[in-house]
Design a protein around this motif. Sequence first.
Motif, PDB file in Angstrom:
ATOM      1  N   GLY A 162       0.812  -1.164   0.241  1.00 20.32           N
ATOM      2  CA  GLY A 162       0.135  -0.035   0.294  1.00 20.32           C
ATOM      3  C   GLY A 162       0.854   1.510  -0.244  1.00 20.32           C
ATOM      4  O   GLY A 162       1.855   0.957  -0.776  1.00 20.32           O
ATOM      5  N   TYR A 163       0.539   2.462   0.870  1.00 19.89           N
ATOM      6  CA  TYR A 163       1.361   3.529   1.385  1.00 19.89           C
ATOM      7  C   TYR A 163       2.519   3.197   1.141  1.00 19.89           C
ATOM      8  O   TYR A 163       3.343   2.320   1.899  1.00 19.89           O
ATOM      9  N   GLN A 164       3.257   3.935  -0.004  1.00 16.82           N
ATOM     10  CA  GLN A 164       4.829   3.748  -0.337  1.00 16.82           C
ATOM     11  C   GLN A 164       6.086   5.192   0.601  1.00 16.82           C
ATOM     12  O   GLN A 164       7.367   5.404   1.041  1.00 16.82           O
ATOM     13  N   GLY A 165       4.853   5.744   1.337  1.00 17.98           N
ATOM     14  CA  GLY A 165       5.918   7.073   1.686  1.00 17.98           C
ATOM     15  C   GLY A 165       6.095   7.393   3.237  1.00 17.98           C
ATOM     16  O   GLY A 165       5.762   6.226   4.350  1.00 17.98           O
ATOM     17  N   ARG A 166       6.994   7.987   4.052  1.00 18.91           N
ATOM     18  CA  ARG A 166       7.247   7.906   4.490  1.00 18.91           C
ATOM     19  C   ARG A 166       6.702   8.880   6.167  1.00 18.91           C
ATOM     20  O   ARG A 166       5.530   9.685   5.342  1.00 18.91           O
ATOM     21  N   ILE A 167       5.800   7.962   6.688  1.00 14.71           N
ATOM     22  CA  ILE A 167       5.031   8.677   8.172  1.00 14.71           C
ATOM     23  C   ILE A 167       6.138   8.604   9.515  1.00 14.71           C
ATOM     24  O   ILE A 167       6.348   8.104   9.683  1.00 14.71           O
ATOM     25  N   VAL A 168       6.137   9.801  10.142  1.00 14.68           N
ATOM     26  CA  VAL A 168       6.761   9.939  11.640  1.00 14.68           C
ATOM     27  C   VAL A 168       5.744  10.729  12.696  1.00 14.68           C
ATOM     28  O   VAL A 168       4.892  11.620  12.009  1.00 14.68           O
ATOM     29  N   ALA A 169       5.815   9.943  13.419  1.00 10.79           N
ATOM     30  CA  ALA A 169       4.821  10.351  14.600  1.00 10.79           C
ATOM     31  C   ALA A 169       5.629  11.248  15.651  1.00 10.79           C
ATOM     32  O   ALA A 169       7.104  10.539  16.344  1.00 10.79           O
TER      33      ALA A 169
END
Length: 200
Positions: free
Chosen positions: A62-69
Amino acid sequence: MRIYLPLAANDLFEPQLYSPYCWTGNQSFSNLWGLDPLDSEQAEDMAMSMAAMDCLGKVIEGYQGRIVAALDADVSELNGQNTPGVLAVKGAFTWQRLVSVHLDLSENLPLCEQVRRAITVAQAKAWCRGDFTSVPDGSASNEPLGLNDIEAGKNTDIAGVENAESTAQGLELWRQLAAEPLSWFDASELEYLRRYLRES
């Protein structure tokens, strides 16, 4: 202490916020990346960027982007660091602890996918921790990659890359993506982001 958790899209739908490790812009992190120890804003920004680049070390669908919390944590909630600025997380956090979420929007997704194809999971894990010892001579030294090297990625032309599986070429793509800023969303926009990711 402000910490940054690398996440996958499905992590945003879990009952609690969790990653086994986090990044923080502490003194040892600043020393590793050659940052001014008095410039906390620069260190925090770099810590967020490296947490984001760790997302490339996860095999996901699915979503291949980077995610940071981003959230604030007490030292007692973290274990000792095994790499400068990278600490193990003892347990999950409630979503009420969330300060902000940072992720790639659509314009960066093709580059994210290209970098994922160009580098191995092991390289992704090592490089975001400042370990470039596996890079062949001529493309990088065994010294940590400094902030100026990351910034230089902004000027990298990826159009002529013929062999994305080459370590040296993969590093150039990695540098370019590391220089790309993430979009910022307040914790109050979490539901909006969840809808966005469902549609993505």
